[in-house]
Design a protein around this motif. Structure first.
Motif, short mmCIF file in Angstrom:
data_model
loop_
_atom_site.label_atom_id
_atom_site.label_comp_id
_atom_site.label_asym_id
_atom_site.label_seq_id
_atom_site.Cartn_x
_atom_site.Cartn_y
_atom_site.Cartn_z
N UNK A 298 -1.12 -0.49 -0.15
CA UNK A 298 -0.44 -1.44 0.88
C UNK A 298 0.62 -0.56 1.33
N UNK A 299 1.41 -0.94 2.64
CA UNK A 299 2.56 -0.23 2.93
C UNK A 299 3.59 -1.24 2.77
N UNK A 300 4.79 -0.80 2.20
CA UNK A 300 5.94 -1.82 2.04
C UNK A 300 6.88 -1.27 2.71
N UNK A 301 7.76 -2.16 3.39
CA UNK A 301 8.74 -1.89 4.39
C UNK A 301 9.91 -2.55 4.16
N UNK A 302 11.25 -2.06 3.72
CA UNK A 302 12.41 -2.81 3.40
C UNK A 302 13.22 -2.60 4.82
N UNK A 303 14.31 -3.62 5.25
CA UNK A 303 15.15 -3.27 6.18
C UNK A 303 16.55 -4.13 5.90
N UNK A 304 17.59 -3.41 6.08
CA UNK A 304 18.77 -3.89 5.58
C UNK A 304 19.72 -3.40 6.64
N UNK A 305 20.71 -4.01 7.35
CA UNK A 305 21.53 -3.44 8.19
C UNK A 305 21.34 -2.28 8.85
N UNK A 306 20.43 -2.59 9.94
CA UNK A 306 19.87 -1.63 10.73
C UNK A 306 19.14 -0.34 10.23
N UNK A 307 19.10 -0.48 8.82
CA UNK A 307 18.41 0.57 8.15
C UNK A 307 16.98 -0.06 7.50
N UNK A 308 16.00 1.05 7.46
CA UNK A 308 14.88 0.87 6.85
C UNK A 308 14.26 1.83 6.10
N UNK A 309 13.33 1.47 5.20
CA UNK A 309 12.71 2.44 4.32
C UNK A 309 11.34 1.81 4.04
N UNK A 310 10.46 2.91 3.82
CA UNK A 310 8.96 2.43 3.62
C UNK A 310 8.42 3.41 2.78
N UNK A 311 7.46 2.56 1.84
CA UNK A 311 6.71 3.22 0.99
C UNK A 311 5.25 2.82 0.74
N UNK A 312 4.19 3.66 0.73
CA UNK A 312 3.07 3.41 0.82
C UNK A 312 2.24 3.54 -0.85
N UNK A 313 1.75 2.32 -1.32
CA UNK A 313 1.55 2.40 -2.69
C UNK A 313 0.32 1.77 -3.11
N UNK A 314 -0.60 2.43 -4.21
CA UNK A 314 -1.83 1.80 -4.64
C UNK A 314 -1.66 0.56 -5.66
N UNK A 315 -2.09 -0.57 -5.16
CA UNK A 315 -2.17 -1.73 -6.19
C UNK A 315 -3.41 -1.93 -7.05
N UNK A 316 -3.31 -1.79 -8.30
CA UNK A 316 -4.50 -2.00 -8.80
C UNK A 316 -4.71 -3.26 -9.41
N UNK A 317 -6.11 -3.83 -9.25
CA UNK A 317 -6.28 -5.15 -9.87
C UNK A 317 -6.52 -5.03 -11.37
N UNK A 318 -5.83 -5.99 -12.05
CA UNK A 318 -5.63 -6.26 -13.53
C UNK A 318 -7.06 -6.42 -13.94
N UNK A 319 -7.43 -6.09 -15.08
CA UNK A 319 -8.86 -6.20 -15.64
C UNK A 319 -9.11 -7.66 -15.69
N UNK A 320 -8.42 -8.52 -15.94
CA UNK A 320 -8.75 -10.07 -15.80
C UNK A 320 -9.62 -10.40 -16.89
N UNK A 321 -10.46 -11.59 -16.74
CA UNK A 321 -11.27 -12.09 -18.02
C UNK A 321 -12.54 -11.10 -18.06
N UNK A 322 -12.61 -10.73 -19.37
CA UNK A 322 -13.98 -10.10 -19.47
C UNK A 322 -14.73 -10.60 -20.93
#
Length: 441
Positions: free
Chosen positions: A180-204
């Motif tokens: 996913x790409x996450x973008x934050x904006x505040x007072x005419x400034x912005x910053x973005x970051x691309x991150x890998x989200x891993x699914x938790x192991x869950x019920x096994x």
């Protein structure tokens, strides 16, 4: 003037010049710079520790060819003897020169570009947390947008958010690994970051020791789950005649485990774990226990005899002798291993005897026609003529056939036919058991 006098005068001039330079360097005017967390700087001019108003301050980049600073130029100090400088866009080294009256003072300073607006995504606890800061301070009410990088991917947390008082936004756990790409904006400034989200192991769930007493273990995020429901059922593809005593419902213990009984025969089962509206399933093959391995040891003698006859039914020359040997070796009524050999306890050393000695019904070594111990061994007085070995052989075959008859009449008939054929092939036949000697009874 002597050379000595000239040397003294030169030393005095040098000393005077040195004193003047120190005085100029130690002048009363001073200039200092202090940078704040937001990147702005404050220049202060003093004279003997007292703020100097209306002093001129000149600011320039030391390495003008390679560095630039938008705050370069001239400033005039206020009543507090200060002048403000803007934050640099990148790190830069500047020179500051203050002038008041006929005095000047200079210094250099390294100005660092502020961190500005930043965001961080922490995915360590399975549910991602976005944190937005500005110059290392948490930013409240900053806008946060989350989108998947791959347009074909899905993520339940995609959308718009607003940071709380701590500058954070909580995102839902991913059901599968996603970028996913996450973008934050505040007072005419912005910053973005691309991150890998891993699914938790869950019920096994996992099933161990499938060839003994199986153990089912249920985990959630690699932690044992107590009080999970475990259902065990025959697999859809199991044999229609299959059965398993361990089918049914169970509850896991505090370690997330359930013990199942050992299978009596090989069988496929479906194991399903349920917990908090989530399920996990697996199909396993359970191996039968030792009872099946030892089944052949408990097979009745009659069944063993029938199986043996079926296996040799096509033998050429008859099966009578082979059946007799098999009956002698496998009959449950045979003497135990510690018993003596055919000739009595003296033969217990396992030495082989000759053919006549090994035949059942032989007279002991000391027996003779008159009960004397001599070398003559023959049939009893009432026996008819014929070869002794043939009669003994027929006696053994008759005994085996009687045993056979008790278990399976059909097998007896086959054995009798084969025995008769064997006699015809040999061309020899003795009198029946009830026949007397040459003169009859």
């Amino acid at each position: 003037m002597s050379k000595r006098t000239t040397a003294i005068l030169l030393i005095a001039v040098v000393a005077l010049g040195a004193m003047t330079g120190v005085a100029a360097a130690d002048g009363h005017l001073g200039v200092a710079v202090e940078q704040d967390a937001d990147g702005t700087s404050t220049v202060t001019v003093t004279d003997n520790g007292t703020a100097v108003e209306n002093a001129t301050v000149n600011v320039s980049a030391v390495d003008a060819e390679n560095e630039s600073y938008a705050g370069a130029g001239e400033y005039e100090t206020d009543a507090n003897g200060t002048a403000g400088l803007e934050a640099p866009e990148e790190d830069v080294t500047v020179e500051l020169t203050a002038t008041s009256g006929n005095e000047t003072a200079s210094t250099t300073a390294d100005l660092e570009a502020p961190d500005g607006l930043e965001l961080d995504v922490d995915d360590d606890e399975s549910e991602p947390v976005v944190t937005v800061t500005n110059d290392d301070e948490a930013v409240e009410n900053a806008s946060v947008n989350v989108t998947t990088v791959d347009e074909n991917a899905t993520y339940a947390g995609a959308g718009d958010y607003e940071t709380d008082a701590n500058g954070t936004v909580d995102l839902p756990a991913a059901e599968e690994d996603v970028t996913v790409e996450v973008t934050a904006e505040y007072e005419n400034e912005s910053v973005s970051e691309t991150v890998e989200l891993e699914a938790p192991d869950g019920l096994e769930l996992e099933v161990d020791d499938t060839d003994e007493e199986p153990t089912v273990t249920v985990t959630d995020a690699d932690e044992g789950v107590a009080n999970a429901t475990v259902d065990v059922a025959l697999a859809d593809d199991a044999d229609e005649n299959a059965s398993y005593a361990g089918t049914g419902d169970y509850q896991t213990d505090e370690n997330g485990t359930v013990g199942l009984p050992a299978a009596e025969e090989d069988v496929a089962v479906d194991v399903t774990a349920s917990y908090d509206d989530r399920t996990a399933s697996t199909t396993v093959e359970l191996a039968g226990g030792e009872e099946e391995e030892n089944a052949s040891e408990e097979t009745p003698f009659g069944q063993l005899m029938r199986d043996f006859i079926e296996n040799i039914s096509d033998r050429e020359g008859g099966i009578g002798a082979a059946v007799s040997d098999f009956a002698t070796e496998n009959n449950p009524g045979n003497a135990p291993d510690h018993a003596g050999g055919p000739g009595g306890p003296d033969d217990a050393d396992g030495n082989e005897t000759d053919e006549n000695e090994s035949a059942p019904g032989n007279a002991p070594d000391h027996a003779g026609p008159d009960g004397d111990e001599d070398d003559e061994r023959g049939p009893p007085a009432h026996a008819g003529p014929g070869d002794d070995a043939d009669e003994e052989k027929e006696a053994e075959e008759d005994e085996a056939e009687e045993d056979e008859a008790e278990e399976d009449d059909e097998s007896d008939d086959d054995a009798d036919d084969d025995e008769d054929q064997d006699d015809e092939d040999d061309g020899e036949s003795g009198p029946p058991d009830h026949a007397g000697g040459p003169g009859g009874n």
